[in-house]
Design a protein around this motif. Sequence first.
Motif, PDB file in Angstrom:
ATOM      1  N   UNK A   1      35.652  49.550  89.423  1.00 32.15           N
ATOM      2  CA  UNK A   1      35.403  50.027  90.782  1.00 32.15           C
ATOM      3  C   UNK A   1      36.192  51.290  91.074  1.00 32.15           C
ATOM      4  N   UNK A   2      37.426  51.378  90.525  1.00 30.36           N
ATOM      5  CA  UNK A   2      38.213  52.606  90.688  1.00 30.36           C
ATOM      6  C   UNK A   2      37.504  53.780  90.032  1.00 30.36           C
ATOM      7  N   UNK A   3      36.968  53.529  88.812  1.00 28.92           N
ATOM      8  CA  UNK A   3      36.227  54.593  88.132  1.00 28.92           C
ATOM      9  C   UNK A   3      34.985  54.987  88.924  1.00 28.92           C
ATOM     10  N   UNK A   4      34.274  53.972  89.441  1.00 30.46           N
ATOM     11  CA  UNK A   4      33.088  54.252  90.252  1.00 30.46           C
ATOM     12  C   UNK A   4      33.460  55.029  91.512  1.00 30.46           C
ATOM     13  N   UNK A   5      34.604  54.627  92.109  1.00 29.54           N
ATOM     14  CA  UNK A   5      35.070  55.357  93.284  1.00 29.54           C
ATOM     15  C   UNK A   5      35.368  56.812  92.935  1.00 29.54           C
ATOM     16  N   UNK A   6      35.949  57.032  91.735  1.00 30.76           N
ATOM     17  CA  UNK A   6      36.215  58.414  91.303  1.00 30.76           C
ATOM     18  C   UNK A   6      34.937  59.203  91.147  1.00 30.76           C
ATOM     19  N   UNK A   7      33.888  58.555  90.548  1.00 32.34           N
ATOM     20  CA  UNK A   7      32.609  59.234  90.399  1.00 32.34           C
ATOM     21  C   UNK A   7      32.015  59.599  91.765  1.00 32.34           C
ATOM     22  N   UNK A   8      32.068  58.657  92.674  1.00 31.52           N
ATOM     23  CA  UNK A   8      31.492  58.892  94.005  1.00 31.52           C
ATOM     24  C   UNK A   8      32.227  60.024  94.727  1.00 31.52           C
ATOM     25  N   UNK A   9      33.552  60.002  94.669  1.00 34.36           N
ATOM     26  CA  UNK A   9      34.340  61.055  95.323  1.00 34.36           C
ATOM     27  C   UNK A   9      34.067  62.398  94.665  1.00 34.36           C
ATOM     28  N   UNK A  10      33.968  62.374  93.307  1.00 32.32           N
ATOM     29  CA  UNK A  10      33.688  63.627  92.601  1.00 32.32           C
ATOM     30  C   UNK A  10      32.327  64.203  93.003  1.00 32.32           C
ATOM     31  N   UNK A  11      31.318  63.312  93.126  1.00 33.86           N
ATOM     32  CA  UNK A  11      29.976  63.767  93.529  1.00 33.86           C
ATOM     33  C   UNK A  11      30.017  64.338  94.948  1.00 33.86           C
ATOM     34  N   UNK A  12      30.730  63.612  95.839  1.00 33.67           N
ATOM     35  CA  UNK A  12      30.815  64.086  97.224  1.00 33.67           C
ATOM     36  C   UNK A  12      31.509  65.442  97.287  1.00 33.67           C
ATOM     37  N   UNK A  13      32.620  65.574  96.555  1.00 30.86           N
ATOM     38  CA  UNK A  13      33.341  66.850  96.545  1.00 30.86           C
ATOM     39  C   UNK A  13      32.496  67.950  95.901  1.00 30.86           C
ATOM     40  N   UNK A  14      31.756  67.563  94.823  1.00 28.48           N
ATOM     41  CA  UNK A  14      30.877  68.545  94.178  1.00 28.48           C
ATOM     42  C   UNK A  14      29.802  69.030  95.129  1.00 28.48           C
ATOM     43  N   UNK A  15      29.235  68.138  95.911  1.00 26.57           N
ATOM     44  CA  UNK A  15      28.212  68.528  96.903  1.00 26.57           C
ATOM     45  C   UNK A  15      28.815  69.448  97.960  1.00 26.57           C
ATOM     46  N   UNK A  16      30.038  69.084  98.362  1.00 28.39           N
ATOM     47  CA  UNK A  16      30.705  69.938  99.351  1.00 28.39           C
ATOM     48  C   UNK A  16      30.942  71.340  98.792  1.00 28.39           C
ATOM     49  N   UNK A  17      31.385  71.384  97.509  1.00 27.78           N
ATOM     50  CA  UNK A  17      31.599  72.687  96.891  1.00 27.78           C
ATOM     51  C   UNK A  17      30.296  73.459  96.779  1.00 27.78           C
ATOM     52  N   UNK A  18      29.197  72.756  96.424  1.00 27.18           N
ATOM     53  CA  UNK A  18      27.884  73.421  96.305  1.00 27.18           C
ATOM     54  C   UNK A  18      27.454  74.008  97.641  1.00 27.18           C
TER      55      UNK A  18
END
Length: 800
Positions: free
Chosen positions: A764-781
Amino acid sequence: MEYIKKPQNSNPHMNNPWKNFLAAITVTDCENTWNFYKNSMETSVLLIAITDSDCPRLPLNRALMIPMVDHGDEFPQIILDAKVQQILNWKTAVVFVDQSILDENAVLVKSIVHESTTNHITPISLILYKIDDSLRGQKKRTALRQALSQFAPTKHEEKRQQFLVVSAFHEDIIEIAETLNMFHVGNQWMFFVLDKVRRDFDAGAVTFNLDEGANIAFALNETLPDCQDTLNCTISEVSLALVSSISKMTVEEQSIYGEISDEEWESIRFTKQEKQAEILEYMKDYLKANSRCASCAKWRIETAITWGKSQENRKYRSEAPIRDAKNRNFEFVNIGYWSPLLGFVCQELTFPHIEHHFRNITMDVLTVHNPPWQILTKNQHGVIVEHSGIVMEILKELSRALNFSYYLHEATTMREDYSFSTSFNPNETQDELAGSMTYRIPYRVVEMVQGNQFFIAAVAATVEDPDQKPFNYTQPVSVQKYSFITRQPDEVSRIYLFTAPFTMETWGCLVGIILLTAPMLYAINRLAPLDEMQIVGLSTVKSCFWYIFGALLQQGGMYLPRADSGRLVVGFWWIVVIVLVTTYCGNLVAFLTFPKFQPGVDYLGQLQRHKSISQYGLRNGTFFEKYVQTTTRDDFKYYMSRATIYGSGLGEDIEAVKSGHRINIDWRINLQLIVQQHFERDKECRFALGKESFVDEQIAMIVPSQSAYLHLVNRHIDSMFRMGFIERWHQKNLPSADKCSGKSALRQVTNHKVNMDDMQGCFLVLLLGFVVAVVVGCCEFWYHRFYVLSDSRKSKEFTI
């Protein structure tokens, strides 16, 4: 053979002249007799000694001693012989003797306390009571009662004592001692009946009021009044006996010698010691049959065979008529006699029960089937063929220690009278409760025990109000405690396992120091006085934050401050990181290995806090139910006010306990049995026992209220406890710690394999990292698209 009469001034240091002699007859006093015996021991001379009275007898297998005892002065010699031949093998003695007898026998007390290393005679510790035989009537009885009452047993203890009575008032002493309960199985009584020539003495009439279990013996004076006991006559008889014995042995040797060769004769012929032993036996046999003057004084010994007579199996009881008296089961036997010639000649012990207890008689024992205490196995005809269980093991050991065999009688009971669980088989579908109880004793058992026809009731019974019962309890053989059974608490979810090593305060402080350290590192790098000391990679707060965060995760960093101030910040931060990471990893392993459970019910007082438990159960017919009526514990009363009493498996409703809505109270061993049965069936631990054990219920066996053997049985039960036998039988027959116990759980932890429940938090921690990374990536985009590209277009348009 040499005949010697009163040797004078013999020198013990001169050469011993007796080495070639086979036997010698001496007529001298006691001291010279013993000196002659000691001097002739090296040459092994058979000594036939005629000496004065009150002389310790020579070793019976090495010599023949005849003390010249006057009529009426036999007591000191009898006592000495009794000690030498271990007829009275006592260490202490209470002696009741008439004052007149003591005056006539001045050395009587000396004989009682006499000790000798040569004859291995141990001294007797003496308590002497002189009876004033001038008293009559009530004064005499009052004086006797005062003297005897000092040795009367207490209610809870029976001291083992020995009594020697040389008195004309033996009947009064027996009567008074009986009222003081002094004729119990631990005491020994020896009475000298002073009446002359009592061949018609009826011991049964004298002991009319005694109960069985008494150890009592009588010495009866059978000395013939017209017997002429003279020294010359005794010398003649002894000389004739010696000559006859030597002649008989010589004839036997000649008959054998004529049949074999000289070489064979030399190999099988008697040695000197063997010849003397053979002559001594021949002399004793001759004197027993033919002596007329060397054995005028004669006392016959009778002893009572009493133990277990009323409980003896009917098949083995004697056909003797039963008297209508307390001692109707007494059997007095003639065990032998005493004479000056041979001392005590006995074919039985004076007190046979002290040494041999019940003398291997077969006793009737009552029992019922009640596992695990009494487990009876019957054949197709209903006959008990095998028995086991805790109580039965105790009975077997009592049988061995007290020297009796037994015949088991089962007390059949109606089901509504008492219901015993008869099986421990978890696969049976009967609506019966697991385990057993002992609080309610079957009425049939009580009824059969009251008749005093059974030695013991080998049943496990709860000790309750012993003073109000029509029977007696033995010493407790077990103590059972109560506890309660509930659903095992569920394990706390491990989805948040990675946050468990630190508390919320620690996590908050960790976030705080990260947010504080990153700006501090940025400020120190930015305020460096020289441009070459400033690191480009640490020129923004963002880059400093990622540097600090990466160091916390032990990723290291691409940049190292050049300024000493910056290096100090980074160095101390790494020290903090080492401590945090080490602590976190260690605690994470512990939390991963040892699971954490939700709060459960460990103590009965915690029940009111658990609203999910709405049903309370208690087995019917328990000691706990009565105990609550007198207790001051509020949690017990609270439980009983809401408890449902059940008497069957349906009423027990163990499924409700498994679901967590019910709690039951029972013996702890019965609850352990339930846990064990369900674990064997379901292969998982679904129940938990309370940490608290309460209400000690004492379990004992039953003996008749009139039994004389209660203290004897208790003494041997106590020995079994001290030797560890009863504890071993408990471990063998009672449910032991199962796979759901604490030790077994510890073994499961030791062999624990990491499963998906343990690792779900990691994923779940890894999944949380993926989700946060995707959210941050979208924000950066979106940031790049709407701000960076729009600024580029505006700058191009402005340029054009």
